[in-house]
Design an enzyme around this catalytic site. Structure first.
Site, PDB file in Angstrom:
ATOM      1  N   GLU A   1       0.944 -10.168   9.403  1.00 10.85           N
ATOM      2  CA  GLU A   1       1.200  -9.759   7.972  1.00 10.85           C
ATOM      3  C   GLU A   1       1.032 -10.776   6.891  1.00 10.85           C
ATOM      4  OE1 GLU A   1       1.912  -6.567   7.328  1.00 10.85           O
ATOM      5  OE2 GLU A   1       1.907  -5.891   9.438  1.00 10.85           O
TER       6      GLU A   1
ATOM      7  N   GLY B   1       6.160  18.572  -5.652  1.00 14.21           N
ATOM      8  CA  GLY B   1       7.352  17.915  -5.921  1.00 14.21           C
ATOM      9  C   GLY B   1       7.450  17.368  -7.496  1.00 14.21           C
TER      10      GLY B   1
END
Length: 647
Positions: free
Chosen positions: A421, A201
């Site tokens: 988290e 890419g």
């Protein structure tokens, strides 16, 4: 057009032959539609109603006394003539039609000839009579390269951004194709081959097209896999045919994409020197720099794996110029975004510089995808312009995955994910040299139930031992937060990805990067693809002793335990922040860096500007779009830290 005319003529001939044969087999022409049975015919003869008959084999055409014509067919009656003469009927006998020998042979052999003709026709179609350019599915020895003429290539260097150094490397190729005399009068020769290598890419194919577009020369494009077939010698024949075509169009460019499919190092295949791939590679080597040169033909190849290519392919005279096409830096990303934003109606709030700083590690293809996702977000919202909020949402989707707000989670699961988290975020903010926390969310994205995003502050070339150990600590922060709050028996499977990444990181620190004091700066070849259990490579060659394997495992354990204990201490010392951050996540679902700063300073966390609480339902539903991230905090490659995954 000539092939089409030939095909039409062939089908006309076949149709004519068919009509001729069918007419020949069609039998005698019938004079009228009045057909009598043989019994009726005999009765008419005995009654004196028939005046005249014409006999043509079994076919009989007669005329009544009143002048009416009729036909019938004799079953082979041997007394027919006697009956006709007895009743005074005039008899006319027609001689049998004589066929030429040619027609007789044609009639008898026509089915076989027809089959042979159809077989030849379809074989010609498959071997070169049909398809684009006259090349069909069974044209084994013909090149499959697609030719783009100079007028068909509209891409120029203006369409290639973010790889300035690579563009400069190939600009002289364009200049040589435009003005070869400038170099030849000084004895200079342009490189025969240019190898473009880089991550997927990054724009290798686009750069090759830009070279052809700038030079205005024919461009042959082919993939490395198009050379190799199951039949030995086909690939070599295609290489020869491709270069023969290129010589006719010289000066021109041959672009071979994914050349590692055919250019891998020789001597490692199952067939040895007789392997079809190696034969193809040998022919490619000869064509590029063999006894007979190919003046005016420049070969450009692209690959993601330059390390596996044969050394003879990379020597001077063949691919003697290797151009690295790297991932773009922040300035390159900004230029690439500007190129892709030209085709998008963007609002004044869209700032390519801010987006570039928040998309570290993105390739050109990734950035094109980001702009497209932003356009889709705007279209779904029925907007006329793409704004910065759409770009931020697209960036979060690419980095963290699509939101799954439809996924139903219980309050206990949400709370466990919020603590998990929060543990990642708190440890990441407190350990030294760790990348800043960019965003924390408990909205399920992809396979993760929650995500903590870290983004580096600047471009990174190398990573220190201290930073790696800090990453180990933050990876275990989520699991430890669950253990501290809910107890050891309530720890979930959400840390499986964290444990996997931490284990791989610690093992690399010991076996590849020389960070172990006991093992020293040695590479122990700990490659899972090549290394078997207990230090054996492929189960055959013993690389090092069992004691060394045990020592490696012990050193890995030392790194893991040290940082595991550090993360536990940090969370216990900041348990109040852990609780407050969890409460904020339960309320707002997503926290940005500004809110995390307030929480770490033990301040009351502020709500996002566009956050609205549904007071009527009392459910605390979040209806918002992500708050824009300050540019100075998002600079280079992101690290997704500690998603709580689904088991």
């Amino acid at each position: 057009m000539n092939e089409m005319v030939k095909n039409i003529i062939m089908w006309v001939v076949i149709a004519g032959v068919l009509m001729s044969v069918f007419n020949n087999f069609g039998g005698s022409k019938q004079a009228n539609k009045n057909t009598l049975s043989y019994s009726q015919f005999i009765n008419s003869v005995n009654a004196g109603q028939v005046s005249k008959v014409a006999i043509d084999g079994p076919n009989i055409i007669g005329q009544t006394a009143s002048g009416e014509r009729f036909t019938t067919r004799s079953p082979g009656d041997i007394h027919l003539v006697d009956d006709l003469l007895k009743n005074g009927v005039e008899i006319v006998a027609k001689p049998p039609e004589e066929q030429s020998m040619f027609m007789s042979i044609l009639i008898s052999w026509f089915p076989m000839l027809l089959l042979i003709g159809v077989w030849i026709f379809f074989m010609r179609q498959m071997q070169g009579g049909g398809g684009a350019g006259g090349r069909g599915a069974m044209s084994f020895g013909k090149s499959k390269a697609k030719l783009l003429n100079e007028d068909e290539i509209k891409i120029t260097f203006d369409d290639v951004a973010g790889i300035q150094e690579a563009k400069e490397e190939v600009e002289e190729v364009v200049e040589f194709l435009k003005e070869p005399g400038k170099f030849q009068k000084l004895g200079g020769k342009i490189p025969r081959g240019i190898l473009l290598s880089g991550a997927p890419g990054t724009g290798k194919t686009l750069l090759a097209k830009a070279i052809a577009g700038e030079a205005k020369v024919p461009f042959f494009s082919i993939s490395g896999s198009d050379f190799v077939e199951m039949f030995v010698g086909v690939g070599a024949s295609r290489v020869r045919d491709m270069f023969e075509q290129a010589k006719k169009s010289a000066p021109c460019i041959i672009f071979i994409d994914e050349i590692d499919a055919v250019g891998r190092a020789r001597g490692i295949g199952m067939g040895g020197g007789n392997d079809e791939r190696e034969q193809t590679l040998n022919q490619l080597l000869v064509e590029m720099d063999g006894f007979s040169g190919n003046e005016g033909v420049i070969v450009i190849a692209a690959t993601n794996r330059p390390d596996v290519l044969d050394s003879a392919l990379l020597r001077p005279g063949r691919f003697d110029r290797q151009v690295e096409v790297p991932l773009p830096d922040i300035r390159g990303r900004e230029q690439i975004l500007k190129v892709h934003l030209k085709g998008v109606p963007a609002g004044d709030s869209v700032n390519p510089n801010v987006i570039a700083r928040g998309t570290p590690g993105f390739s050109g293809a990734d950035l094109a995808n980001l702009v497209n996702e932003a356009a889709l977000f705007a279209a779904r919202a029925n907007k006329k312009l793409v704004d910065m909020n759409d770009m931020e949402n697209a960036k979060d989707k690419v980095l963290m995955g699509a939101e799954r707000r439809s996924m139903v989670m219980s309050e206990d699961e949400k709370k466990c994910t919020a603590y998990h988290e929060s543990g990642h975020a708190i440890v990441g903010r407190l350990v030294p040299e760790h990348d800043p926390v960019y965003k924390v969310t408990i909205i399920p994205r992809g396979r993760a139930l929650g995500v903590t995003m870290f983004l580096p502050e600047r471009d990174q070339i190398s990573i220190s031992k201290q930073k790696l150990e800090s990453q180990l600590s933050s990876l275990y922060g989520g699991r430890l937060a669950e253990e501290i709050i809910f107890g050891e028996n309530a720890v979930t499977t959400g840390a499986s990805n964290d444990i996997e990444r931490a284990s791989a990181l610690a093992r690399n620190m010991v076996t590849q990067w020389g960070f172990s004091e006991k093992l020293g700066a040695l590479n122990y070849g700990e490659d899972q693809n090549a290394m078997g259990p207990m230090g054996y490579s492929g189960g055959q060659t013993k690389m090092f002793s069992d004691d060394t394997v045990d020592l490696i495992n012990q050193e890995v354990r030392v790194f893991i335990d040290r940082n595991y204990d550090r993360a536990r201490t940090l969370l216990n010392d900041n348990i109040d922040i852990l609780h407050s951050m969890t409460e904020a996540l339960m309320k707002y679902e997503t926290l940005d860096s500004d809110q995390l700063d307030e929480l770490m300073e033990r301040k009351t966390v502020s709500a996002p500007k566009d956050w609205e609480n549904d007071d009527e339902s009392g459910s605390g539903t979040v209806s918002k779009s992500e708050k824009e991230q300050p540019a100075e905090e998002i600079d280079t490659k992101p690290t997704v830290g500690g998603p709580a995954e689904q088991p």
